[in-house]
Design a protein around this motif. Sequence first.
Motif, PDB file in Angstrom:
ATOM      1  N   GLY A 192      57.317  42.056  28.425  1.00 30.92           N
ATOM      2  CA  GLY A 192      57.723  41.152  29.495  1.00 30.92           C
ATOM      3  C   GLY A 192      57.279  41.590  30.875  1.00 30.92           C
ATOM      4  N   GLY A 193      56.563  42.717  30.953  1.00 32.07           N
ATOM      5  CA  GLY A 193      56.088  43.204  32.241  1.00 32.07           C
ATOM      6  C   GLY A 193      54.618  42.890  32.465  1.00 32.07           C
ATOM      7  N   TYR A 194      54.120  43.225  33.645  1.00 34.26           N
ATOM      8  CA  TYR A 194      52.715  42.956  33.957  1.00 34.26           C
ATOM      9  C   TYR A 194      52.248  43.880  35.072  1.00 34.26           C
ATOM     10  CZ  TYR A 194      54.073  40.377  38.204  1.00 34.26           C
ATOM     11  OH  TYR A 194      54.571  40.029  39.435  1.00 34.26           O
ATOM     12  N   TYR A 195      50.959  43.917  35.295  1.00 35.65           N
ATOM     13  CA  TYR A 195      50.402  44.553  36.488  1.00 35.65           C
ATOM     14  C   TYR A 195      49.180  43.775  36.943  1.00 35.65           C
ATOM     15  CZ  TYR A 195      47.808  47.255  32.849  1.00 35.65           C
ATOM     16  OH  TYR A 195      47.083  47.649  31.757  1.00 35.65           O
ATOM     17  N   SER A 196      48.837  43.963  38.207  1.00 32.78           N
ATOM     18  CA  SER A 196      47.682  43.294  38.799  1.00 32.78           C
ATOM     19  C   SER A 196      46.669  44.347  39.215  1.00 32.78           C
ATOM     20  CB  SER A 196      48.112  42.481  40.018  1.00 32.78           C
ATOM     21  OG  SER A 196      49.109  41.545  39.678  1.00 32.78           O
ATOM     22  N   PHE A 197      45.399  44.096  38.915  1.00 27.11           N
ATOM     23  CA  PHE A 197      44.380  45.085  39.233  1.00 27.11           C
ATOM     24  C   PHE A 197      43.075  44.397  39.625  1.00 27.11           C
ATOM     25  CE2 PHE A 197      44.125  44.185  34.725  1.00 27.11           C
ATOM     26  CZ  PHE A 197      42.767  44.157  34.420  1.00 27.11           C
ATOM     27  N   LYS A 198      42.268  45.153  40.355  1.00 28.69           N
ATOM     28  CA  LYS A 198      40.990  44.641  40.848  1.00 28.69           C
ATOM     29  C   LYS A 198      39.855  45.347  40.136  1.00 28.69           C
ATOM     30  CE  LYS A 198      39.906  45.645  45.065  1.00 28.69           C
ATOM     31  NZ  LYS A 198      39.921  45.640  46.547  1.00 28.69           N
ATOM     32  N   ARG A 199      39.001  44.575  39.527  1.00 25.61           N
ATOM     33  CA  ARG A 199      37.824  45.132  38.883  1.00 25.61           C
ATOM     34  C   ARG A 199      36.693  45.317  39.893  1.00 25.61           C
ATOM     35  NH1 ARG A 199      38.099  41.769  33.163  1.00 25.61           N
ATOM     36  NH2 ARG A 199      39.144  43.407  31.978  1.00 25.61           N
ATOM     37  N   ARG A 200      35.706  46.102  39.481  1.00 22.79           N
ATOM     38  CA  ARG A 200      34.544  46.320  40.334  1.00 22.79           C
ATOM     39  C   ARG A 200      33.924  44.957  40.673  1.00 22.79           C
ATOM     40  NH1 ARG A 200      30.597  50.548  37.920  1.00 22.79           N
ATOM     41  NH2 ARG A 200      32.390  51.859  38.438  1.00 22.79           N
ATOM     42  N   GLY A 201      33.625  44.766  41.931  1.00 24.02           N
ATOM     43  CA  GLY A 201      33.122  43.474  42.380  1.00 24.02           C
ATOM     44  C   GLY A 201      34.178  42.688  43.125  1.00 24.02           C
ATOM     45  N   GLY A 202      35.437  43.147  43.060  1.00 20.67           N
ATOM     46  CA  GLY A 202      36.492  42.545  43.869  1.00 20.67           C
ATOM     47  C   GLY A 202      37.315  41.464  43.199  1.00 20.67           C
ATOM     48  N   GLN A 203      37.070  41.185  41.912  1.00 19.37           N
ATOM     49  CA  GLN A 203      37.834  40.126  41.248  1.00 19.37           C
ATOM     50  C   GLN A 203      39.153  40.675  40.733  1.00 19.37           C
ATOM     51  OE1 GLN A 203      36.288  38.377  37.578  1.00 19.37           O
ATOM     52  NE2 GLN A 203      36.847  36.353  38.325  1.00 19.37           N
TER      53      GLN A 203
END
Length: 272
Positions: free
Chosen positions: A201-212
Amino acid sequence: MTVIAVIDKTGRIPQAEMDRAIAAFQIQVSRDLYPVYGVDATILSCRNEYEAPSGAWFTWIVDIMDEEGLNGYHFVDNMVGNIVGTGAKGYAVGTASGNPFGLVKYSSSWTITCSHEIIEKLVNPYLDRQVTNLDVDKDGNASEDLLMEIADPVQANAYQINNILVSNFVYPEYYTDALAIAGKKYDHIGVIKGPLEIAEGGYYSFKRRGGQWWQGFKTLNVVLYKSIAEGRTLTSVQAERLVRQICWGLVALMGLLVTITLIKRKKNNGTI
């Protein structure tokens, strides 16, 4: 010291309940959060913005959110035109004060959401703290930057302080340890066993190379990854909808296979 003023815009919360919640939030921040993150605050209940001390960081409890599917979020007021919400609510925050604010949708579990936003706001008030060069998506390439939102990975878990439910949160080692260490706590109540793990039920947000920006959401013991727009997060509602679509797709596929099998049997028996 930072002051966080919690304001009930709904009129639904009795003052006695609010007082108990504020006391629990204060204990969580000073007793549980401060020793591991080094941030503290004074939490106040205010009837309106004018009661709050100058420079206070507001947290509003509202009936209707301006972002569909969200139960709460925190942001910075001068990044949203100094207005929280839509014209229907239109809560003025201040004139380019740059103060972080929180918005919480009223529900039976409002204290969990409220504490979630308070502690995240204290640790990452301007949404600029990211842990860099991690292999967040477990693809063998340590090139992702993880947004440091300490309640998100364990958002479905809570604990009680004086009979008030507050949000669980991850510890700093969640972001810094390379490998799991047996017996070590990576969140306050110990539901996860290693760094970068997501509780159900949890999550995380992350940025990949290239800024997406991407998000990983764990449901039914599976982590789903979805590309998201810059600065936006996949909500639990969206994730649940995605899981339902997958499940219904599997059900439909099974039904189709069963139908095809029955047709073949009837054809072989000369009944069709």
